[in-house]
Design a protein around this motif. Structure first.
Motif, PDB file in Angstrom:
ATOM      1  N   ASP A   1       0.833  -1.202   0.000  1.00  0.00           N
ATOM      2  CA  ASP A   1       0.000   0.000   0.000  1.00  0.00           C
ATOM      3  C   ASP A   1       0.871   1.257   0.000  1.00  0.00           C
ATOM      4  O   ASP A   1       0.585   2.230  -0.708  1.00  0.00           O
ATOM      5  N   ASP A   2       1.926   1.243   0.800  1.00  0.00           N
ATOM      6  CA  ASP A   2       2.815   2.406   0.867  1.00  0.00           C
ATOM      7  C   ASP A   2       3.564   2.615  -0.442  1.00  0.00           C
ATOM      8  O   ASP A   2       3.804   3.750  -0.865  1.00  0.00           O
ATOM      9  N   VAL A   3       3.940   1.532  -1.103  1.00  0.00           N
ATOM     10  CA  VAL A   3       4.640   1.656  -2.388  1.00  0.00           C
ATOM     11  C   VAL A   3       3.723   2.253  -3.450  1.00  0.00           C
ATOM     12  O   VAL A   3       4.108   3.162  -4.197  1.00  0.00           O
ATOM     13  N   LEU A   4       2.495   1.762  -3.544  1.00  0.00           N
ATOM     14  CA  LEU A   4       1.558   2.308  -4.532  1.00  0.00           C
ATOM     15  C   LEU A   4       1.237   3.768  -4.238  1.00  0.00           C
ATOM     16  O   LEU A   4       1.062   4.584  -5.164  1.00  0.00           O
ATOM     17  N   ALA A   5       1.180   4.125  -2.951  1.00  0.00           N
ATOM     18  CA  ALA A   5       0.965   5.530  -2.595  1.00  0.00           C
ATOM     19  C   ALA A   5       2.163   6.376  -3.009  1.00  0.00           C
ATOM     20  O   ALA A   5       2.002   7.508  -3.485  1.00  0.00           O
ATOM     21  N   LEU A   6       3.368   5.847  -2.849  1.00  0.00           N
ATOM     22  CA  LEU A   6       4.561   6.592  -3.251  1.00  0.00           C
ATOM     23  C   LEU A   6       4.635   6.739  -4.768  1.00  0.00           C
ATOM     24  O   LEU A   6       5.046   7.792  -5.281  1.00  0.00           O
ATOM     25  N   VAL A   7       4.229   5.708  -5.497  1.00  0.00           N
ATOM     26  CA  VAL A   7       4.175   5.813  -6.961  1.00  0.00           C
ATOM     27  C   VAL A   7       3.220   6.936  -7.361  1.00  0.00           C
ATOM     28  O   VAL A   7       3.523   7.754  -8.245  1.00  0.00           O
ATOM     29  N   GLN A   8       2.065   6.988  -6.706  1.00  0.00           N
ATOM     30  CA  GLN A   8       1.091   8.051  -6.993  1.00  0.00           C
ATOM     31  C   GLN A   8       1.677   9.419  -6.691  1.00  0.00           C
ATOM     32  O   GLN A   8       1.548  10.362  -7.483  1.00  0.00           O
ATOM     33  N   LEU A   9       2.310   9.556  -5.536  1.00  0.00           N
ATOM     34  CA  LEU A   9       2.908  10.838  -5.164  1.00  0.00           C
ATOM     35  C   LEU A   9       4.023  11.222  -6.128  1.00  0.00           C
ATOM     36  O   LEU A   9       4.117  12.383  -6.543  1.00  0.00           O
ATOM     37  N   ALA A  10       4.847  10.261  -6.510  1.00  0.00           N
ATOM     38  CA  ALA A  10       5.964  10.551  -7.402  1.00  0.00           C
ATOM     39  C   ALA A  10       5.494  11.024  -8.775  1.00  0.00           C
ATOM     40  O   ALA A  10       6.182  11.805  -9.442  1.00  0.00           O
ATOM     41  N   ASP A  11       4.317  10.574  -9.199  1.00  0.00           N
ATOM     42  CA  ASP A  11       3.801  10.960 -10.519  1.00  0.00           C
ATOM     43  C   ASP A  11       3.021  12.275 -10.480  1.00  0.00           C
ATOM     44  O   ASP A  11       2.545  12.753 -11.510  1.00  0.00           O
ATOM     45  N   HIS A  12       2.904  12.875  -9.287  1.00  0.00           N
ATOM     46  CA  HIS A  12       2.166  14.137  -9.166  1.00  0.00           C
ATOM     47  C   HIS A  12       2.897  15.254  -9.906  1.00  0.00           C
ATOM     48  O   HIS A  12       4.104  15.448  -9.741  1.00  0.00           O
ATOM     49  N   VAL A  13       2.152  16.004 -10.719  1.00  0.00           N
ATOM     50  CA  VAL A  13       2.718  17.143 -11.457  1.00  0.00           C
ATOM     51  C   VAL A  13       2.565  18.396 -10.611  1.00  0.00           C
ATOM     52  O   VAL A  13       1.450  18.784 -10.245  1.00  0.00           O
ATOM     53  N   CYS A  14       3.681  19.034 -10.291  1.00  0.00           N
ATOM     54  CA  CYS A  14       3.675  20.227  -9.444  1.00  0.00           C
ATOM     55  C   CYS A  14       3.286  21.465 -10.252  1.00  0.00           C
ATOM     56  O   CYS A  14       3.161  21.416 -11.483  1.00  0.00           O
ATOM     57  N   ALA A  15       3.127  22.571  -9.555  1.00  0.00           N
ATOM     58  CA  ALA A  15       2.705  23.810 -10.207  1.00  0.00           C
ATOM     59  C   ALA A  15       3.707  24.273 -11.257  1.00  0.00           C
ATOM     60  O   ALA A  15       3.345  24.979 -12.197  1.00  0.00           O
ATOM     61  N   ASP A  16       4.972  23.883 -11.104  1.00  0.00           N
ATOM     62  CA  ASP A  16       5.991  24.298 -12.075  1.00  0.00           C
ATOM     63  C   ASP A  16       6.064  23.367 -13.284  1.00  0.00           C
ATOM     64  O   ASP A  16       6.919  23.531 -14.156  1.00  0.00           O
ATOM     65  N   GLY A  17       5.172  22.377 -13.342  1.00  0.00           N
ATOM     66  CA  GLY A  17       5.119  21.484 -14.492  1.00  0.00           C
ATOM     67  C   GLY A  17       5.965  20.232 -14.364  1.00  0.00           C
ATOM     68  O   GLY A  17       5.903  19.360 -15.231  1.00  0.00           O
ATOM     69  N   GLU A  18       6.753  20.127 -13.308  1.00  0.00           N
ATOM     70  CA  GLU A  18       7.587  18.947 -13.103  1.00  0.00           C
ATOM     71  C   GLU A  18       6.930  17.991 -12.112  1.00  0.00           C
ATOM     72  O   GLU A  18       6.230  18.422 -11.198  1.00  0.00           O
ATOM     73  N   THR A  19       7.181  16.715 -12.283  1.00  0.00           N
ATOM     74  CA  THR A  19       6.671  15.739 -11.337  1.00  0.00           C
ATOM     75  C   THR A  19       7.619  15.605 -10.138  1.00  0.00           C
ATOM     76  O   THR A  19       8.785  16.005 -10.203  1.00  0.00           O
ATOM     77  N   ILE A  20       7.096  15.027  -9.063  1.00  0.00           N
ATOM     78  CA  ILE A  20       7.932  14.718  -7.906  1.00  0.00           C
ATOM     79  C   ILE A  20       9.042  13.750  -8.316  1.00  0.00           C
ATOM     80  O   ILE A  20      10.185  13.879  -7.872  1.00  0.00           O
ATOM     81  N   MET A  21       8.728  12.796  -9.173  1.00  0.00           N
ATOM     82  CA  MET A  21       9.744  11.856  -9.637  1.00  0.00           C
ATOM     83  C   MET A  21      10.829  12.578 -10.426  1.00  0.00           C
ATOM     84  O   MET A  21      12.034  12.285 -10.266  1.00  0.00           O
ATOM     85  N   ALA A  22      10.453  13.528 -11.265  1.00  0.00           N
ATOM     86  CA  ALA A  22      11.450  14.274 -12.033  1.00  0.00           C
ATOM     87  C   ALA A  22      12.408  15.001 -11.106  1.00  0.00           C
ATOM     88  O   ALA A  22      13.624  15.040 -11.344  1.00  0.00           O
ATOM     89  N   LYS A  23      11.885  15.591 -10.045  1.00  0.00           N
ATOM     90  CA  LYS A  23      12.728  16.312  -9.093  1.00  0.00           C
ATOM     91  C   LYS A  23      13.646  15.350  -8.337  1.00  0.00           C
ATOM     92  O   LYS A  23      14.809  15.665  -8.067  1.00  0.00           O
ATOM     93  N   THR A  24      13.125  14.174  -8.005  1.00  0.00           N
ATOM     94  CA  THR A  24      13.938  13.178  -7.311  1.00  0.00           C
ATOM     95  C   THR A  24      15.061  12.674  -8.208  1.00  0.00           C
ATOM     96  O   THR A  24      16.217  12.562  -7.778  1.00  0.00           O
ATOM     97  N   LEU A  25      14.744  12.391  -9.462  1.00  0.00           N
ATOM     98  CA  LEU A  25      15.766  11.910 -10.389  1.00  0.00           C
ATOM     99  C   LEU A  25      16.806  12.989 -10.684  1.00  0.00           C
ATOM    100  O   LEU A  25      17.996  12.684 -10.838  1.00  0.00           O
TER     101      LEU A  25
END
Length: 300
Positions: free
Chosen positions: A193-217
């Protein structure tokens, strides 16, 4: 501050209140994600990892549940597919505390005789272009303790590598950040459950147009350093602690150290020289070495 005056029924105030409301949607289920990226799309394969453990201390506690989702991330930082989700249970060899059972929902009966193939976990990690956890400083040490080896894959930490306040979030636990992104976890504190929630959070597009995953990478790809306070006198321990240096004890070393990123490099160096009166030992910290348990790395 709200006005004390009453507003007439049906006024613009009602519309403003509606605009201030946020609807939370459930985290996407595993079956809601494609298994593979569109044909011909370049992707990076990232292992998204979560561990449930018998406690917080790596030297005293151990994993009781591990989940790894292999996701495919395109050049824009979007998660375009969840290739696989694998999880397993581990018998810790002793009864769980009531607190851990309440937190995870796992019982001694669930874990009895269970184990994880550490070679398989190591092979999966080695096949990926990187690994990501919400709190990599917790998950990586526990994982490498479980598999009894260091797999030199780049690691990213969503909690530490993302500039949360700059993108309009109030930093907090994974579930709190997830709600700020507009989602909630139907279940929590089971690894899948926590992994799927993190996948969802990582794919979130922020106000600046970048995803959380993009910022992490991006943080994974950027340089970083470990500042080691090797010669700092004992009397500076409180200064170092307040500056978020961490005490790294072990067989090979006892020293204060800090993970320093490019944006804070010059300020951190200036603080150290001004406060301690000398230069720190500065060690390049590639992503493959970040977030390891402090007894597993050798100081400069």
């Amino acid at each position: 501050m709200e006005e004390l005056n009453k507003q007439p029924a049906g006024s613009g105030n009602d519309n403003a209140r509606l605009r201030d409301q946020k609807i939370l949607r459930p985290v996407r289920d595993r079956d809601d994600w494609p298994r593979t990226a569109p044909e011909g799309e370049a992707v990076r394969r990232i292992a998204v990892i979560d561990c449930e453990t018998t406690g917080l201390a790596v030297d005293r506690h151990q994993i009781i549940e591990l989940c790894m989702a292999i996701v495919q991330v395109n050049d824009a930082g979007r998660i375009v597919a969840v290739e696989s989700v694998r999880s397993g249970l581990v018998d810790p060899g002793h009864p769980l505390t009531a607190e851990i059972t309440e937190l995870t929902g796992l019982t001694d009966e669930d874990l009895a005789g269970r184990s994880i193939d550490d070679d398989q976990v190591a092979d999966i990690l080695a096949s990926c272009d990187g690994a990501v956890a919400f709190n990599a400083g917790f998950d990586r040490p526990h994982l490498e303790k479980l598999i009894r080896r260091h797999v030199p894959v780049p690691w990213g930490c969503v909690m530490m590598d993302v500039p949360w306040r700059k993108i309009g979030f109030e930093p907090g636990p994974q579930g709190y950040n997830l709600m700020q992104a507009g989602y909630y976890m139907p279940n929590a504190h089971r690894a899948k459950d926590d992994v799927l929630a993190l996948v969802q959070l990582a794919d979130h597009v922020c106000a600046d147009g970048e995803t959380i995953m993009a910022k992490t990478l991006a943080a994974m790809d950027a340089p970083a350093w470990r500042f080691e306070a090797k010669q700092a006198p004992y009397g500076y321990k409180d200064d170092l602690r307040e500056q978020r240096y961490r005490w790294a004890w072990g067989r090979l070393h006892n020293l204060w150290a800090k993970h320093v990123r490019p944006a804070s490099y010059q300020d951190e160096l200036a603080w150290y020289v001004r406060t301690i009166g000398q230069q720190p030992a500065i060690v390049p910290l590639p992503a493959s070495e970040r977030y390891r348990f402090h007894t597993t790395w050798t100081p400069a």
